[in-house]
Each structure stands twice: as C-alpha cells, then as structure tokens.
Design a protein around this motif. Structure first.
Motif, short mmCIF file in Angstrom:
data_model
loop_
_atom_site.label_atom_id
_atom_site.label_comp_id
_atom_site.label_asym_id
_atom_site.label_seq_id
_atom_site.Cartn_x
_atom_site.Cartn_y
_atom_site.Cartn_z
N LEU A 93 -4.67 5.73 -2.21
CA LEU A 93 -3.97 4.55 -1.69
C LEU A 93 -4.23 3.36 -2.60
O LEU A 93 -5.39 3.08 -2.93
CB LEU A 93 -4.47 4.23 -0.28
N HIS A 94 -3.14 2.68 -3.00
CA HIS A 94 -3.31 1.52 -3.88
C HIS A 94 -2.28 0.44 -3.56
O HIS A 94 -1.27 0.70 -2.92
CB HIS A 94 -3.28 1.92 -5.35
N TYR A 95 -2.58 -0.75 -4.07
CA TYR A 95 -1.87 -1.97 -3.70
C TYR A 95 -2.07 -2.99 -4.81
O TYR A 95 -3.06 -2.94 -5.52
CB TYR A 95 -2.50 -2.49 -2.39
N TRP A 132 0.83 -1.21 0.00
CA TRP A 132 0.00 0.00 0.00
C TRP A 132 0.86 1.26 0.00
O TRP A 132 1.78 1.39 0.80
CB TRP A 132 -0.89 0.02 1.25
N HIS A 133 0.54 2.16 -0.91
CA HIS A 133 1.26 3.44 -0.95
C HIS A 133 0.43 4.48 -1.70
O HIS A 133 -0.57 4.15 -2.35
CB HIS A 133 2.63 3.28 -1.64
N GLN A 134 0.89 5.73 -1.59
CA GLN A 134 0.36 6.84 -2.39
C GLN A 134 1.52 7.31 -3.28
O GLN A 134 2.63 7.52 -2.79
CB GLN A 134 -0.09 7.99 -1.49
N ASP A 135 1.25 7.52 -4.57
CA ASP A 135 2.35 7.86 -5.49
C ASP A 135 3.03 9.18 -5.09
O ASP A 135 4.24 9.34 -5.27
CB ASP A 135 1.84 7.93 -6.93
N GLN A 136 2.29 10.12 -4.55
CA GLN A 136 2.90 11.40 -4.18
C GLN A 136 3.95 11.27 -3.07
O GLN A 136 4.75 12.18 -2.88
CB GLN A 136 1.84 12.43 -3.77
N ILE A 145 -7.61 3.87 -13.58
CA ILE A 145 -6.88 5.12 -13.36
C ILE A 145 -7.01 5.45 -11.88
O ILE A 145 -8.01 5.12 -11.24
CB ILE A 145 -7.39 6.28 -14.25
N HIS A 146 -5.95 6.05 -11.33
CA HIS A 146 -6.02 6.48 -9.93
C HIS A 146 -5.31 7.80 -9.73
O HIS A 146 -4.28 8.06 -10.35
CB HIS A 146 -5.49 5.41 -8.97
N ASP A 147 -5.88 8.64 -8.88
CA ASP A 147 -5.28 9.91 -8.50
C ASP A 147 -3.95 9.64 -7.79
O ASP A 147 -3.79 8.60 -7.13
CB ASP A 147 -6.25 10.66 -7.58
NI NI Z 1 1.89 3.46 -7.24
#
Ligand code: NI
Length: 268
Positions: free
Chosen positions: A214-216, A125-129, A208-210
């Motif tokens: 949070l994604h995994y 799990w992480h946020q790209d920013q 697509i994700h902002d």
């Molecule tokens: Ni990512």
C-alpha cells in the motif's frame, strides 16, 4: 550507449525489502543525471507525448480536452525518448530486479507522474496489483525515482510496512468517479493508514515497493513541480494459485483515455 550498472544491494537491504515491502536506496543514480532526465521529462510533458494513443492522460481527473490535468501521467516515456534507456538509472533498474528476484529473467517498463507546483491532488492509497490481472500472481516492484529533492510537502512516497503480505484490498476509481483512471482503496473498508511511513528523498535516491505494498503520495504544496520517473517490472508472472478472485473495480471505469486508445487502434 547503455551504461554499466553500479548498484549492489546488500543481503540486509534485500531482507529488509522482503520484510517491509519497501526500501529506500541511496546512490541509485546521480543528481547530474536527474537534471539531464528532467529536461527530457519536461519536454515530453510539454508535448503531451503519447496523448493520441492513450498513453498520456490525467491519472486523477476526468481528463477532458482543454481541462487542466490534476495529475498528468505518461505511460512508457522511453518510447518517446529512447535516450532514457541509456541512463544509469535504467541500467540500475535492471540490476536491482536481478538482485531482488535472484534471476536474470527480469523485464521492466516505465511511466512518469508529474505533480504540478501548488497542486493539491494526492495520489490516494492503492496497491499497484489492483490495476492488473487478478488471474496472475506477480513478483514485481516499482522503483520510484524523483528527479529533484522530494520532501513530504512536495509529495514523497508513503508506505504501510508489511502490507505486501496481505491480499489485494477492494479498490474503486478515485472519488468513486468512473471517468477517472486512477484507483484508490475503497474508503468503505475503513482501512487504518495510521502506521504509514513517509520517505523524503534527495535527488539520485529512490524508493522501491512491492506491487502489493500500500502506497500514497500527498499533494504538492511547493512552488516546484514534483517529477517522478517510475521503473516497474520483475520476474515473469505465473497463474494465480489461490481460490478464484476478481478485481471488479476495473470494469467500472469508462475513461476518455480508453476511448482515445480504442480510437487510435481503430484508426478512427
Ligand atoms: Ni502505485
């Protein structure tokens, strides 16, 4: 020859993306194009394109020479295979950004994450920013394009709905190992991921994700490699308007990849 975009998001799709922070989009490209990109993709990973300059590395492992990569990644694969910019996917990635952000002033790049067959390494799990400049405010997203049908067992994307409206959570290098490039939400936060939504996809569809969502992705428990090509970009960033903030986990890392990048710049 560059292709003409075919994508037309509906107002409802754009509203859903703004509300949830992610969206499944079908018909982004064709299964045939996925198959032709797949052969380019496999060649780039076989050649380890970008290795010397630090653009090819192991996202989830310590990345020493001669050690099998847990999660091989290439930054900017189109630099090594310019024909990737002539695909329908490339044309539609630009169209998607223009439609979401309501401006022609958009830009994007690409990266590729290969999850080998029967490879248990998840993308935590992480946020790209969390990887980016804390002094900037971003309007950006990633288009995650798998090159084959991708099930939960193969390592499709998972998202936390609405998480793009929160702040950037504390991150750390994966497993707390400073040799690892990849970041994960700091487990010490005890964040509850139980309302995550999985998005299995047929070839030709994308999520697509902002860049704050949070994604995994789980490990690949199938006999086929999970090939994902990711097109990331958005509208220009602006200075972060809030109270001063910092992402101290970025300075903790000391990776073999950064060493190769420094050495390639110095010509050492
Ligand atoms: Ni990512």
């Amino acid at each position: 020859m560059a292709q003409k975009p075919t994508l037309n998001l509906t107002d409802r799709q754009i509203a859903q993306f703004n509300e949830e922070g992610f969206l499944v989009v079908h018909g982004f490209t064709t299964p045939d194009e996925c198959a032709s990109v797949k052969s380019i993709y496999d060649r780039l990973f076989a050649e380890r394109a970008g290795r010397a300059s630090g653009n090819q590395f192991d996202l989830a492992g310590s990345d020493e020479e001669g050690k099998e990569a847990k999660l091989p990644q290439i930054l900017g694969p189109h630099q090594y295979a310019p024909e990737l910019t002539e695909t329908l996917a490339w044309a539609n990635a630009g169209a998607l950004l223009r439609q979401i952000y309501g401006t022609d002033e958009v830009s994007f790049g690409d990266h590729a994450i290969l999850k080998p067959a029967r490879n248990g390494a998840p993308t935590p799990w992480h946020q790209d920013q969390a990887y980016w400049d804390a002094a900037q405010s971003y309007r950006s997203l990633s288009t995650w394009l798998p090159l084959q049908d991708t099930s939960i067992e193969m390592g499709c994307m998972w998202f936390i709905p609405g998480s793009h409206r929160g702040e950037i959570l504390d991150h750390r290098p994966i497993g707390g190992d400073i040799r690892v490039h990849g970041l994960e939400v700091d487990p010490a936060l005890g964040f509850d991921f139980s309302d995550a939504v999985a998005c299995p996809l047929p070839a030709g569809s994308v999520t697509i994700h902002d860049s704050k969502t949070l994604h995994y992705a789980a490990g690949n428990n199938t006999d086929e490699p999970r090939r994902a090509w990711i097109l990331s970009g958005g509208a220009p960033s602006s200075p972060w308007p809030g109270p001063e903030r910092s992402f101290p986990w970025q300075a903790l890392r000391n990776t073999a990849r950064e060493k190769r990048a420094r050495e390639s710049v110095q010509g050492a």
